[in-house]
Design a protein around this motif. Structure first.
Motif, PDB file in Angstrom:
ATOM      1  N   LEU A  19     -17.298  -8.775  -4.912  1.00 26.37           N
ATOM      2  CA  LEU A  19     -16.710  -7.770  -4.115  1.00 26.37           C
ATOM      3  C   LEU A  19     -17.500  -6.506  -3.725  1.00 26.37           C
ATOM      4  CD1 LEU A  19     -13.666  -9.577  -3.522  1.00 26.37           C
ATOM      5  CD2 LEU A  19     -15.322  -9.780  -1.311  1.00 26.37           C
ATOM      6  N   VAL A  20     -16.804  -6.305  -4.554  1.00 25.24           N
ATOM      7  CA  VAL A  20     -17.138  -3.914  -4.814  1.00 25.24           C
ATOM      8  C   VAL A  20     -18.541  -4.319  -4.629  1.00 25.24           C
ATOM      9  CG1 VAL A  20     -17.303  -1.941  -6.134  1.00 25.24           C
ATOM     10  CG2 VAL A  20     -15.470  -3.934  -5.758  1.00 25.24           C
ATOM     11  N   GLY A  21     -19.693  -4.628  -5.047  1.00 25.61           N
ATOM     12  CA  GLY A  21     -21.301  -4.752  -4.726  1.00 25.61           C
ATOM     13  C   GLY A  21     -21.211  -4.991  -3.326  1.00 25.61           C
ATOM     14  N   THR A  38     -14.238   0.331   1.874  1.00 20.89           N
ATOM     15  CA  THR A  38     -13.910  -1.258   2.684  1.00 20.89           C
ATOM     16  C   THR A  38     -13.125  -1.999   2.131  1.00 20.89           C
ATOM     17  OG1 THR A  38     -16.560  -0.797   3.388  1.00 20.89           O
ATOM     18  CG2 THR A  38     -15.944  -2.630   3.620  1.00 20.89           C
ATOM     19  N   MET A  39     -13.348  -2.185   0.865  1.00 22.54           N
ATOM     20  CA  MET A  39     -12.233  -2.978   0.146  1.00 22.54           C
ATOM     21  C   MET A  39     -11.020  -2.900   0.120  1.00 22.54           C
ATOM     22  SD  MET A  39     -13.487  -5.586  -1.861  1.00 22.54           S
ATOM     23  CE  MET A  39     -12.177  -5.967  -3.017  1.00 22.54           C
ATOM     24  N   GLY A  40     -10.581  -1.179   0.731  1.00 25.25           N
ATOM     25  CA  GLY A  40      -9.426  -0.180   0.756  1.00 25.25           C
ATOM     26  C   GLY A  40      -9.534  -0.876   2.254  1.00 25.25           C
ATOM     27  N   PHE A  91      -7.671  -0.563  -4.446  1.00 19.90           N
ATOM     28  CA  PHE A  91      -9.125   0.321  -4.876  1.00 19.90           C
ATOM     29  C   PHE A  91      -9.326   1.541  -3.586  1.00 19.90           C
ATOM     30  CE2 PHE A  91      -9.177  -4.860  -3.564  1.00 19.90           C
ATOM     31  CZ  PHE A  91      -9.273  -4.569  -4.944  1.00 19.90           C
ATOM     32  N   THR A  92      -7.985   2.155  -2.845  1.00 20.03           N
ATOM     33  CA  THR A  92      -8.315   3.661  -1.995  1.00 20.03           C
ATOM     34  C   THR A  92      -7.824   5.627  -3.155  1.00 20.03           C
ATOM     35  OG1 THR A  92      -5.911   3.185  -1.730  1.00 20.03           O
ATOM     36  CG2 THR A  92      -8.205   2.316  -0.235  1.00 20.03           C
TER      37      THR A  92
END
Length: 76
Positions: free
Chosen positions: A22-24, A30-32, A40-41
Motif C-alpha cells: 500500500l505504501v509503495g 495519500t495513506m494518511g 501515516f501522517t
C-alpha cells in the motif's frame, strides 16, 4: 471440498506485506488521507506503522479494507 481460505483476499498476506504494498502504491501522504491515523501522517515509517497496527484492531481493519479495495490495481 475447496479450501475456505482460498476465498479470503488476505490469505497468505502478512500485515507487513500489505502495508509495504500500500505504501509503495500510495505513499504515506495519500495513506494518511485514505486512512486517518497518525502513524501515516506524523513521522511515518513501516516499522512504527506496523507497531501501531498490530496493537490497534480497528486501524488494522481499515488498512486491510483499503488493501482489498486496492488489490485489483496492484495486480495490473
Amino acid at each position: 471440498m475447496k479450501d475456505a481460505s482460498s476465498n479470503d483476499p488476505l490469505h497468505g498476506m502478512t500485515l507487513q506485506k500489505i502495508l509495504e504494498e500500500l505504501v509503495g502504491f500510495y505513499g504515506f501522504g495519500t495513506m494518511g488521507e485514505l486512512v486517518k491515523i497518525k502513524c501515516f501522517t506524523e513521522n511515518p515509517t513501516i516499522k512504527s506503522s506496523l507497531s501501531f497496527l498490530r496493537k490497534t484492531a480497528w486501524a488494522r481493519l481499515k488498512v486491510e479494507d483499503l488493501y482489498i479495495k486496492t488489490k485489483p490495481q496492484l495486480l495490473k
